[in-house]
Write a protein that holds these residues in place. Structure first.
Motif, PDB file in Angstrom:
ATOM      1  N   GLY A 263       0.961  -0.956   0.148  1.00 49.50           N
ATOM      2  CA  GLY A 263       0.483   0.094  -0.003  1.00 49.50           C
ATOM      3  C   GLY A 263       1.088   1.331  -0.018  1.00 49.50           C
ATOM      4  O   GLY A 263       0.437   2.765  -0.856  1.00 49.50           O
TER       5      GLY A 263
ATOM      6  N   GLY B   8      -2.603  -8.003   1.419  1.00 49.18           N
ATOM      7  CA  GLY B   8      -2.039  -8.842   0.093  1.00 49.18           C
ATOM      8  C   GLY B   8      -1.373 -10.286   0.294  1.00 49.18           C
ATOM      9  O   GLY B   8      -1.159 -10.678  -0.720  1.00 49.18           O
TER      10      GLY B   8
ATOM     11  N   GLY C 219      -3.400   0.530   1.223  1.00 44.64           N
ATOM     12  CA  GLY C 219      -2.628   2.081   1.820  1.00 44.64           C
ATOM     13  C   GLY C 219      -3.709   3.143   1.956  1.00 44.64           C
ATOM     14  O   GLY C 219      -4.827   2.734   2.420  1.00 44.64           O
TER      15      GLY C 219
HETATM   16  C1  IPE Z   1      -5.027  -5.011   2.722  1.00 43.04           C
HETATM   17  O1  IPE Z   1      -4.412  -4.595   2.710  1.00 43.04           O
HETATM   18  C2  IPE Z   1      -6.171  -3.091   3.371  1.00 43.04           C
HETATM   19  C3  IPE Z   1      -7.679  -3.206   4.181  1.00 43.04           C
HETATM   20  C4  IPE Z   1      -8.304  -4.031   3.652  1.00 43.04           C
HETATM   21  C5  IPE Z   1      -7.691  -2.395   4.856  1.00 43.04           C
HETATM   22  P1  IPE Z   1      -3.182  -4.631   3.162  1.00 43.04           P
HETATM   23  O2  IPE Z   1      -3.216  -5.195   4.061  1.00 43.04           O
HETATM   24  O3  IPE Z   1      -2.239  -5.517   1.998  1.00 43.04           O
HETATM   25  O4  IPE Z   1      -2.732  -3.308   2.614  1.00 43.04           O
HETATM   26  P2  IPE Z   1      -0.783  -2.354   3.028  1.00 43.04           P
HETATM   27  O5  IPE Z   1      -0.081  -2.931   1.954  1.00 43.04           O
HETATM   28  O6  IPE Z   1      -0.756  -2.918   4.633  1.00 43.04           O
HETATM   29  O7  IPE Z   1      -1.664  -0.851   2.648  1.00 43.04           O
END
Ligand code: IPE
Length: 218
Positions: free
Chosen positions: A16, A157, A54
């Motif tokens: 993110g 992710g 993100g």
């Molecule tokens: C999940 O994605 C995002 C939500 C549903 C809150 P990630 O947890 O993989 O996202 P980043 O990489 O930490 O932003």
């Protein structure tokens, strides 16, 4: 970076913090997304792409207390808004990929995965497998999925990238973030974080299990 199967696809997880500016809600890093799309296109390799939420997802998920699962009906509009944010971000990433000639198709984890206490427990990947086999490049985001214990849960992710790597026999798994290297903890938050010098499938799976339980990650 690991290599277990030279013919398998590369799983690329874009954190993110790579695809969005985490300092401001709903701010995509469009130039970087475009650059990554161009690199993927030029590589000529087969990819499965995973991205984080993100600033399009985490602030909303936090506002509605979604990290701990379902507590009361007032969270549901937050669930919907978080997933809307993910779709909006995904549309921007798709635009860049398609502009570069990559046949990217979005698959929602909430439609192909279920979790148990925040860990992926079942996957329905046949549709993705069939389209991947004829040349489609799947694009998946971290998501909020149905959870048999919690009602719903945030599945990162990282956790999805790890599961897809195993399911598709990935040749390589690349975790793109704004930190250089793979650490035991978030090195920006934890002074005890150690660089992992050799990364293999079991390391990735172990990391993903800690990642899945924390919504604080970058
Ligand atoms: C999940 O994605 C995002 C939500 C549903 C809150 P990630 O947890 O993989 O996202 P980043 O990489 O930490 O932003």
């Amino acid at each position: 970076l690991i290599s277990t199967n030279e013919r398998g696809p590369t799983i690329l997880k874009l954190g993110g913090s790579v695809v969005t500016d985490k300092g401001e809600d709903f701010s995509p890093r469009l130039a970087l997304i475009e650059e990554i799309a161009a690199i993927i296109s030029r590589s000529g390799k087969r990819f499965i792409l995973v991205h984080g939420g993100g600033s399009f997802a985490h602030p909303i998920a936090a506002r509605y207390g979604l990290e701990k699962g379902y507590r009361d009906p007032s969270q549901l509009i937050g669930l919907a808004k978080t997933k809307q944010g993910l779709v909006r971000l995904q549309a921007l990433i798709l635009e860049a990929l398609i502009r570069e000639g990559i046949p990217a198709v979005a698959f929602m984890a909430s439609s192909f995965a279920r979790s148990e206490s925040g860990r992926i427990r079942s996957l329905f990947l046949e549709p993705m497998r069939s389209l991947f086999a004829i040349g489609v490049t799947p694009l998946v985001s971290g998501d909020i999925v149905a959870d048999s214990v919690l009602g719903f849960s945030v599945v990162s992710g990282d956790q999805l990238a790890s599961a897809l790597a195993i399911e598709f026999g990935a040749g390589k798994v690349i975790f793109g973030s704004d930190v250089n290297g793979v650490y035991t903890e978030d090195p920006k938050r934890d002074a005890k974080a150690q660089l992992i010098r050799t990364v293999d499938m079991s390391t990735i799976d172990g990391l993903a299990s800690t990642a899945g339980s924390s919504a604080q990650r970058t």
